[in-house]
Design an enzyme around this catalytic site. Structure first.
Site: not given
Ligand SMILES: NC(=O)c1ccc[n+]([C@@H]2O[C@H](COP(=O)([O-])OP(=O)(O)OC[C@H]3O[C@@H](n4cnc5c(N)ncnc54)[C@H](OP(=O)(O)O)[C@@H]3O)[C@@H](O)[C@H]2O)c1
Length: 438
Positions: A15, A131, A136, A203, A207, A311
């Site tokens: 994401n 940040e 987010g 969660d 934070k 998001g």
């Molecule tokens: N989503 C949000 O709204 C949001 C908001 C604030 C903060 N965050 C933070 O942002 C971070 C990412 O969130 P997200 O929602 O983007 O997660 P996500 O959609 O699950 O994406 C995780 C990514 O990491 C990759 N990955 C997982 N294990 C790995 C490894 N061992 N080596 C290399 N790549 C690996 C996955 O690969 P594959 O694609 O191949 O599975 C995927 O592309 C988290 O720390 C989350 O807490 C997210």
């Protein structure tokens, strides 16, 4: 004169990572004309090379070797969007050790291993920017670290979990019960199939720990945070709150006090729980999946930042801001301010001074009110208001008593509850909800 590109290594392309890659690819010209920086995405590490992705990456960028990306001599800045503790922790440490600035969105990692990572960044003399880890797309870390660096911040209260805010909004505005509101959040993609991390406050607790690190410079980890979720809240709590002029919100609260002379040193309170917020308070107007962070300081007074707390694109916007900062610092051969954490007493929840809302189901007969109010008095808990109504669902044999107290110590209120449970006229003790002052 053509400037050298800033070479970016990206860990994760989900994401957040995918949305960042999209911005770097689509908005390169705009970013360059605004900042003078030319970013070049050099490598993107993922778990699966065959998974379909929303962003179409230039050929040859994807790899499953995160370690190769983190320690590559071919990148200038590392962005981590994998999430979780490992391998994110080791990869970030490897990059910092190699003298590369790191940008991360990873609240779980920072809330558990922040001190180790901040120290590694300070030792290496490079940036570790985060940040996006709290709320987010809302800028809150940089305002606290930089704009408010000289401010005596007293308290920060945040609605930092969009899932729970959506559920509570549906319960209060749509009259839904918790389970229906959760199902709706799941069907809209706001809640995970296993919603525990959101609805039980884990969660938000992560934070809260990061907010305490940044607002007060104190060492707090996720496990230090007092935590209650929203799954026990009932439609009648919500309706009663509404009638009394409050809105129910799940708040992450970090507060600092100066202590009380030699006996009580300065300390911080860090907690996550549902709270009754006066309808006139700015946080009460934060609806649906929006987030907001409300800061109170001695000189600045009160201020609030509001926006999309999650998001892909909003979070990627915050990551990009950090990336630009890190790249500027790299150009200038400087690093931004490091986070130095000091030890501080963490106040137990028992010490909290707050007003409370309390709901009891009691036998509907004379003398009960007298017995119940006597218990409050014995524990030094003074009642500000009380409402009584017959519970028709219980066939009219029971009454619902709802109390709001004046500010009282949590330990006294808990002792009061303990004694109330021993009264045979008290059938059930419902919600105990802390009330936020205006
Ligand atoms: N989503 C949000 O709204 C949001 C908001 C604030 C903060 N965050 C933070 O942002 C971070 C990412 O969130 P997200 O929602 O983007 O997660 P996500 O959609 O699950 O994406 C995780 C990514 O990491 C990759 N990955 C997982 N294990 C790995 C490894 N061992 N080596 C290399 N790549 C690996 C996955 O690969 P594959 O694609 O191949 O599975 C995927 O592309 C988290 O720390 C989350 O807490 C997210």
């Amino acid at each position: 004169m053509e400037t050298a590109p800033v070479r970016v290594g990206l860990l994760g392309c989900g994401n957040v990572g995918g949305a960042l890659a999209q911005l770097l690819l689509d908005d390169a010209d705009r970013i360059r004309s605004r900042t003078g920086l030319r970013f070049e995405l050099r490598a993107v590490a993922v778990r699966s090379q065959t998974r379909e992705r929303r962003v179409s990456l230039p050929a040859g960028l994807l790899t499953t070797d995160g370690h190769a990306v983190a320690s590559s001599a071919d990148i200038d800045v590392l962005v981590e969007t994998i999430g979780g503790i490992e391998p994110a922790r080791s990869l970030i440490l490897a990059a910092l050790k190699a003298g590369k600035p790191v940008v991360t969105a990873n609240k779980e990692l920072l809330a558990n291993c922040g001190a180790e990572l901040f120290e590694a960044a300070a030792t290496a003399g490079v940036d570790l920017l985060f940040e996006a880890s709290v709320a987010g797309g809302i800028p809150i870390i940089r305002p606290l670290r930089e704009s408010l660096a000289g401010e005596h911040v007293r308290r920060v209260m945040g609605i930092v979990n969009g899932t729970t805010n959506f559920i509570l909004t549906r319960m209060s505005e749509g009259g839904e019960n918790y389970h229906d509101a959760l199902a709706e959040a799941q069907s809209l993609g706001y809640a995970e199939r296993d919603p525990t991390a959101d609805v039980e406050g884990f969660d938000a607790a992560a934070k809260a720990a990061i907010l305490a690190n940044v607002a007060f410079g104190v060492r707090v980890v996720a496990g230090d945070v007092y935590r209650e979720g929203i799954s026990e809240l009932t439609p009648s709590d919500i309706a009663m709150a509404d009638r009394m002029g409050y809105v129910l919100k799940l708040l992450a609260i970090v507060a600092q006090d100066d202590g009380d002379g030699d006996d009580t040193p300065p300390g911080v309170a860090v907690r996550v729980h549902p709270a009754m917020v006066p309808a006139t308070h700015p946080l009460a107007s934060v609806r649906d999946s929006y987030n907001a962070v409300f800061v109170e300081g001695d000189s600045v007074g009160q201020l609030m930042l509001l926006g999309r707390g999650a998001g892909g694109p909003p979070t990627a916007s915050a990551v990009l801001g950090d990336l630009i900062d890190a790249a500027h610092n790299l150009r200038n051969r400087s690093a931004g301010r490091t986070v130095a954490l000091r030890e501080s007493a963490i106040r137990p929840i028992d010490d909290l001074l707050s007003a409370y809302y309390l709901r009891l189901l009691v036998a509907d007969r004379p003398g009960v009110l007298h017995a119940v109010s006597g218990v409050f008095g014995r524990h030094d808990v003074s009642i500000r208001s009380m409402e009584q109504e017959t519970d028709e669902e219980a066939g009219g044999d029971e009454a619902r008593l709802v109390f709001v107290t004046h500010p009282a110590r949590e330990r006294n209120v808990q002792a009061c509850l303990h004694e109330l449970r021993t009264l045979d006229v008290v059938d059930r003790i419902g919600g105990l909800i802390r009330v936020i002052g205006p």
